[in-house]
Design a protein around this motif. Sequence first.
Motif, mmCIF file in Angstrom:
data_model
loop_
_atom_site.group_PDB
_atom_site.id
_atom_site.type_symbol
_atom_site.label_atom_id
_atom_site.label_comp_id
_atom_site.label_asym_id
_atom_site.label_seq_id
_atom_site.Cartn_x
_atom_site.Cartn_y
_atom_site.Cartn_z
ATOM 1 N N VAL A 24 -1.516 -37.386 -28.929
ATOM 2 C CA VAL A 24 -2.489 -37.940 -27.985
ATOM 3 C C VAL A 24 -2.517 -37.122 -26.695
ATOM 4 C CG1 VAL A 24 -3.059 -39.946 -26.562
ATOM 5 C CG2 VAL A 24 -2.341 -40.268 -28.936
ATOM 6 N N LYS A 25 -1.351 -36.671 -26.236
ATOM 7 C CA LYS A 25 -1.304 -35.819 -25.049
ATOM 8 C C LYS A 25 -2.133 -34.556 -25.260
ATOM 9 C CE LYS A 25 3.085 -37.190 -22.936
ATOM 10 N NZ LYS A 25 4.411 -36.730 -22.471
ATOM 11 N N TYR A 26 -2.072 -34.010 -26.464
ATOM 12 C CA TYR A 26 -2.870 -32.827 -26.806
ATOM 13 C C TYR A 26 -4.361 -33.167 -26.801
ATOM 14 C CZ TYR A 26 -5.010 -29.230 -29.783
ATOM 15 O OH TYR A 26 -5.832 -28.260 -30.284
ATOM 16 N N LEU A 27 -4.714 -34.320 -27.370
ATOM 17 C CA LEU A 27 -6.118 -34.714 -27.486
ATOM 18 C C LEU A 27 -6.782 -34.938 -26.129
ATOM 19 C CD1 LEU A 27 -5.828 -37.222 -30.485
ATOM 20 C CD2 LEU A 27 -6.818 -34.932 -30.543
ATOM 21 N N VAL A 28 -6.038 -35.564 -25.186
ATOM 22 C CA VAL A 28 -6.647 -35.881 -23.890
ATOM 23 C C VAL A 28 -6.847 -34.643 -23.027
ATOM 24 C CG1 VAL A 28 -5.821 -38.255 -23.825
ATOM 25 C CG2 VAL A 28 -4.416 -36.443 -22.829
ATOM 26 N N SER A 29 -6.370 -33.496 -23.480
ATOM 27 C CA SER A 29 -6.651 -32.261 -22.745
ATOM 28 C C SER A 29 -8.070 -31.772 -23.026
ATOM 29 C CB SER A 29 -5.642 -31.165 -23.124
ATOM 30 O OG SER A 29 -5.758 -30.804 -24.495
ATOM 31 N N PHE A 30 -8.737 -32.386 -24.015
ATOM 32 C CA PHE A 30 -10.107 -32.004 -24.364
ATOM 33 C C PHE A 30 -11.126 -33.086 -24.037
ATOM 34 C CE2 PHE A 30 -7.360 -29.631 -27.279
ATOM 35 C CZ PHE A 30 -7.823 -28.324 -27.090
ATOM 36 N N VAL A 31 -10.741 -34.364 -24.198
ATOM 37 C CA VAL A 31 -11.658 -35.487 -23.966
ATOM 38 C C VAL A 31 -10.969 -36.513 -23.076
ATOM 39 C CG1 VAL A 31 -13.028 -37.309 -25.059
ATOM 40 C CG2 VAL A 31 -12.686 -35.130 -26.252
ATOM 41 N N GLU A 32 -11.714 -37.102 -22.145
ATOM 42 C CA GLU A 32 -11.160 -38.094 -21.223
ATOM 43 C C GLU A 32 -10.561 -39.279 -22.001
ATOM 44 O OE1 GLU A 32 -10.797 -38.072 -17.828
ATOM 45 O OE2 GLU A 32 -11.381 -35.967 -18.014
ATOM 46 N N PHE A 208 -16.990 -33.998 -27.397
ATOM 47 C CA PHE A 208 -16.516 -33.895 -28.786
ATOM 48 C C PHE A 208 -17.145 -32.701 -29.504
ATOM 49 C CE2 PHE A 208 -15.397 -38.391 -28.114
ATOM 50 C CZ PHE A 208 -14.128 -38.427 -28.693
ATOM 51 N N ALA A 209 -18.313 -32.261 -29.022
ATOM 52 C CA ALA A 209 -18.988 -31.123 -29.658
ATOM 53 C C ALA A 209 -18.319 -29.795 -29.325
ATOM 54 C CB ALA A 209 -20.455 -31.085 -29.227
ATOM 55 N N ASN A 210 -17.433 -29.784 -28.313
ATOM 56 C CA ASN A 210 -16.843 -28.530 -27.844
ATOM 57 C C ASN A 210 -15.370 -28.367 -28.200
ATOM 58 O OD1 ASN A 210 -19.333 -27.980 -26.487
ATOM 59 N ND2 ASN A 210 -18.679 -29.312 -24.795
ATOM 60 N N VAL A 211 -14.815 -29.297 -28.987
ATOM 61 C CA VAL A 211 -13.386 -29.247 -29.273
ATOM 62 C C VAL A 211 -13.091 -28.296 -30.434
ATOM 63 C CG1 VAL A 211 -13.054 -31.599 -28.432
ATOM 64 C CG2 VAL A 211 -13.495 -31.219 -30.864
ATOM 65 N N PRO A 212 -11.874 -27.708 -30.486
ATOM 66 C CA PRO A 212 -11.500 -26.821 -31.601
ATOM 67 C C PRO A 212 -11.168 -27.611 -32.868
ATOM 68 C CG PRO A 212 -9.650 -27.076 -30.107
ATOM 69 C CD PRO A 212 -10.812 -27.786 -29.460
#
Length: 304
Positions: A24-32, A208-212
């Motif tokens: 989750v820590k990794y995920l929140v670096s891309f989306v609020e 979400f359209a810009n995440v790897p």
Amino acid sequence: MNQWKIYVILTLVMLTWGFNLPSVKYLVSFVEPVTLTAFRILTAGISVFILLAVFRLLRWPTKNEWKYITLASLLNVVGHHYFLSSGLALTSGTSAGLVLGTGPMLTAVLVSLIMRIYPSKLQWIGVVIGLAGVTATVMVGSEGMNGMNLGDAFVFLSILSQVFSYLIIAKTARTLDPRLMTGYMFIIGSAVLFAIALIQEPGEIREFANVPSTFWVAFFFSAILGTAVGHMLYNYSIGQAGPTKAAIFMNLNTFFSLVGASVILGEVITIRHLFGLVLIVIGVLFGSGAAEDLIRKRKKRLSA
């Protein structure tokens, strides 16, 4: 179900949740955080209903059960996840881990006060030893901590919300399968979180359209295993073992989170972490009642 099978299930859930935290820590670096959490819990809710349909455990709750489902979803899903995600953005992981470690103690106290189910002396000793182990674990490298801040307060509110929800889940488990209750809670909770996200984080859904591609690997691991399967099994265990015993295993979550952070984020595990783990395991054995079960079985064998 045999109590030892429940203990194994709870340990595996803590292992999954431990690896879920760095994910989750990794995920929140891309989306609020609130927008991410709303989508993650909605995905978890859909996954729960697919699993329940496979095992033919679906049914429509009664009017009275809906009241408990709605209240539990506001506490366990909306309150817990909103305050936790907001708190993690304002405080250190070390401080958050220390506050999260108060969960088993809060559960034991509230269960005693509200449900009048009093843990034994050995269980209270286990709660204290487990809390000491959590403290020893999260205080490693925490020299820069400056006391409780607003983020710590939010994390504490998230745990308090979750603990109150455990009492509701334990009560509702008498008539409604906690796994089914989990699915309804996720759907209701995600809808409320979506509404909050639209107000607090407008337009964030476009991120979400810009995440790897690695984002989606972590997202589905977190949503399906960490959230859907993890919460289904944990809430089922609450119905089988009671909120106090189930909550004791949350102490293991702290150490497994460190293992997950080491594997996923490259953080270092030290001797002091391992010392904390020893205290945590001792606390779980005493606090869950497993030590008392072993003592009783030994006495029976000696007297036979």
